[in-house]
Write an enzyme that holds these catalytic residues in place. Structure first.
Site, PDB file in Angstrom:
ATOM      1  N   LYS A   1       0.817  -1.219   0.000  1.00  0.00           N
ATOM      2  CA  LYS A   1       0.000   0.000   0.000  1.00  0.00           C
ATOM      3  C   LYS A   1       0.850   1.268   0.000  1.00  0.00           C
ATOM      4  O   LYS A   1       0.387   2.326  -0.427  1.00  0.00           O
ATOM      5  CB  LYS A   1      -0.935   0.004   1.212  1.00  0.00           C
ATOM      6  CG  LYS A   1      -2.001  -1.070   1.156  1.00  0.00           C
ATOM      7  CD  LYS A   1      -3.312  -0.481   0.800  1.00  0.00           C
ATOM      8  CE  LYS A   1      -4.493  -1.444   0.757  1.00  0.00           C
ATOM      9  NZ  LYS A   1      -4.377  -2.763   1.318  1.00  0.00           N
TER      10      LYS A   1
ATOM     11  N   SER B   1      -8.754  -0.057   6.744  1.00  0.00           N
ATOM     12  CA  SER B   1      -8.743  -1.048   7.817  1.00  0.00           C
ATOM     13  C   SER B   1      -7.331  -1.244   8.341  1.00  0.00           C
ATOM     14  O   SER B   1      -7.095  -2.076   9.183  1.00  0.00           O
ATOM     15  CB  SER B   1      -9.307  -2.372   7.311  1.00  0.00           C
ATOM     16  OG  SER B   1      -8.478  -2.883   6.301  1.00  0.00           O
TER      17      SER B   1
ATOM     18  N   GLU C   1      -9.551 -14.036  -3.218  1.00  0.00           N
ATOM     19  CA  GLU C   1     -10.214 -13.372  -2.101  1.00  0.00           C
ATOM     20  C   GLU C   1     -10.696 -14.393  -1.080  1.00  0.00           C
ATOM     21  O   GLU C   1     -10.773 -15.587  -1.376  1.00  0.00           O
ATOM     22  CB  GLU C   1     -11.375 -12.506  -2.620  1.00  0.00           C
ATOM     23  CG  GLU C   1     -12.435 -13.282  -3.358  1.00  0.00           C
ATOM     24  CD  GLU C   1     -13.467 -12.396  -4.047  1.00  0.00           C
ATOM     25  OE1 GLU C   1     -13.447 -11.156  -3.867  1.00  0.00           O
ATOM     26  OE2 GLU C   1     -14.311 -12.952  -4.754  1.00  0.00           O
TER      27      GLU C   1
ATOM     28  N   GLY D   1     -15.948 -13.571   1.774  1.00  0.00           N
ATOM     29  CA  GLY D   1     -16.205 -12.289   1.113  1.00  0.00           C
ATOM     30  C   GLY D   1     -15.873 -12.376  -0.359  1.00  0.00           C
ATOM     31  O   GLY D   1     -14.950 -11.724  -0.837  1.00  0.00           O
TER      32      GLY D   1
ATOM     33  N   ASP E   1     -17.200 -11.281  -3.060  1.00  0.00           N
ATOM     34  CA  ASP E   1     -17.935 -10.326  -3.897  1.00  0.00           C
ATOM     35  C   ASP E   1     -17.277 -10.142  -5.259  1.00  0.00           C
ATOM     36  O   ASP E   1     -17.960  -9.908  -6.262  1.00  0.00           O
ATOM     37  CB  ASP E   1     -18.052  -8.976  -3.196  1.00  0.00           C
ATOM     38  CG  ASP E   1     -16.697  -8.373  -2.900  1.00  0.00           C
ATOM     39  OD1 ASP E   1     -16.001  -8.913  -2.026  1.00  0.00           O
ATOM     40  OD2 ASP E   1     -16.305  -7.398  -3.569  1.00  0.00           O
TER      41      ASP E   1
ATOM     42  N   SER F   1       1.382  -9.827  -0.090  1.00  0.00           N
ATOM     43  CA  SER F   1       1.039  -8.403  -0.119  1.00  0.00           C
ATOM     44  C   SER F   1       1.350  -7.638   1.156  1.00  0.00           C
ATOM     45  O   SER F   1       1.485  -6.412   1.109  1.00  0.00           O
ATOM     46  CB  SER F   1      -0.440  -8.248  -0.485  1.00  0.00           C
ATOM     47  OG  SER F   1      -1.239  -9.047   0.364  1.00  0.00           O
TER      48      SER F   1
HETATM   49  C1  LIG Z   1      -5.147  -3.799   1.098  1.00  0.00           C
HETATM   50  C2  LIG Z   1      -4.555  -5.126   1.095  1.00  0.00           C
HETATM   51  C3  LIG Z   1      -4.952  -6.101   0.164  1.00  0.00           C
HETATM   52  C4  LIG Z   1      -6.059  -5.873  -0.833  1.00  0.00           C
HETATM   53  O1  LIG Z   1      -5.728  -4.843  -1.748  1.00  0.00           O
HETATM   54  P1  LIG Z   1      -6.843  -4.169  -2.662  1.00  0.00           P
HETATM   55  O2  LIG Z   1      -6.103  -3.165  -3.466  1.00  0.00           O
HETATM   56  O3  LIG Z   1      -7.863  -3.550  -1.745  1.00  0.00           O
HETATM   57  O4  LIG Z   1      -7.458  -5.247  -3.467  1.00  0.00           O
HETATM   58  C5  LIG Z   1      -4.280  -7.312   0.179  1.00  0.00           C
HETATM   59  N1  LIG Z   1      -3.304  -7.585   1.070  1.00  0.00           N
HETATM   60  C6  LIG Z   1      -2.909  -6.675   1.980  1.00  0.00           C
HETATM   61  C7  LIG Z   1      -1.820  -7.044   2.931  1.00  0.00           C
HETATM   62  C8  LIG Z   1      -3.510  -5.418   2.021  1.00  0.00           C
HETATM   63  O5  LIG Z   1      -3.101  -4.525   2.929  1.00  0.00           O
END
Ligand SMILES: *Cc1c(COP(=O)(O)O)cnc(C)c1O
Length: 325
Positions: free
Chosen positions: A58, A83, A209, A213, A215, A309
């Site tokens: 992010k 979140s 996902e 959830g 969606d 991620s």
């Molecule tokens: C935000 C986040 C996601 C999902 O990312 P999106 O861009 O909302 O699809 C996945 N893994 C981690 C660790 C995140 O912080």
């Protein structure tokens, strides 16, 4: 500004973002493990965004979007709702760039995420995620104080920034047959799809996902954005209720498929990453590996990318989730 006012980003925007982020975001390593390859039945390349600044990819989108704000808006400041990981990313990047940041966070966000966000110097405002709408709160602050709203996924500069992780992976790992990407609101997946469009046209890209959830999977099947109640899952970074106005069209047009995995599969993947790669990956960050494992027989002998991620999980909590061996 509402997302409707934005135009969709393209592959060139991801390349631009990569240049803008050089020296600001980490170029995270790509890990491999023959043991994991044998366990999971494919040749894996793990893009370690758990080792990114503020602990998740992010930071890329947040930093790119902040750098692209007009100077007057940079002085006035931004408000973000999240979140957790987006909040920390905006707080850290804004602090470094001298941009005032206000973060709207759920009351029940993990304590370490609330504390980290405050420690970067941001103003934190909490809300009840099962009763209040965070976007309304952020919009009201935006109107009252002249702050730019920096959404966690549905923004062209955020999407372009998130795509830089996959761009680096394609450069460092060489040609891939498939890539598995955690999916919440779709910023990471949409950015990844734009990057693959220019750097890895032959690579199949899957969004993954939590099953509670799904969606995104429903939206893909029905051809429109499906909205669900806040899902209860270990994957707290993917508790989004719907894909975005900008992310959905990109995903619908380009994604190979969207998979959904149970929380038990996330715990299994978390254990594999901790034991064999010595990596601390948060449950949401394990979606990609869990999704790949769910397709394992079809991936035999393939070169498979996985985006890990994020790594923002308390080690004691991670340990308590893992079954004893
Ligand atoms: C935000 C986040 C996601 C999902 O990312 P999106 O861009 O909302 O699809 C996945 N893994 C981690 C660790 C995140 O912080």
């Amino acid at each position: 500004m509402t997302p409707e006012a934005f135009t969709s980003p393209d592959g060139a925007a991801v390349v631009d973002a990569a240049a803008r982020l050089r020296g600001r975001a980490h170029r995270t390593p790509v890990f491999t493990s023959r043991l994991v390859d044998r366990l999971c039945g494919a040749g894996f390349y793990f893009k370690c965004e758990n080792l990114q600044r503020a602990g998740a990819f992010k930071f890329r989108g947040a930093c790119n979007a902040l750098l692209k704000l007009a100077p007057a808006q940079q002085r006035a400041g931004v408000v973000a709702f999240s979140s957790g990981n987006h909040a920390q990313a905006v707080a850290l990047a804004a602090g470094e760039l001298g941009i005032p940041a206000t973060i709207v966070m759920p009351l029940d966000a993990p304590a370490e995420k609330l504390a980290a966000t405050r420690s970067y110097g941001a103003r934190v405002i909490t809300y009840d995620r099962y009763r209040e709408n965070r976007e309304d709160i952020a919009r009201e602050l935006s109107t009252r104080e002249g702050l730019a709203v920096l959404p966690p996924f549905d923004h062209p500069d955020v999407i372009a920034g998130q795509g830089t992780a996959a761009l680096e992976l394609f450069e460092d790992a060489g040609p891939l047959d498939a890539l598995f990407v955690p999916l919440g609101g779709g910023g990471l997946l949409a950015g990844t799809l734009l990057a693959s469009g220019i750097a890895a046209a032959g690579c199949a890209v899957y969004g993954v996902e939590p099953a509670a959830g799904d969606d995104g999977r429903q939206s893909l099947r029905l051809g429109r954005i499906v909205s669900i109640p806040v899902p209860r899952t270990l994957a707290d970074g993917a508790q989004t209720q719907a894909l975005g106005q900008l992310t959905f069209p990109i995903i619908r047009e380009r994604v190979t498929d969207i998979l959904a995995v149970e929380d038990e599969a996330l715990v299994e993947a978390m254990g594999i990453l901790a034991r064999h790669l010595k990596l601390l990956v948060e449950p949401t960050g394990c979606l990609g590996l869990a999704g790949a494992c769910s397709m394992a027989p079809a991936l035999a002998g393939r070169r498979v990318g996985v985006i890990l991620s994020g790594g923002n999980v308390d080690p004691a909590r991670l340990a308590s989730l893992l079954p004893r061996r």
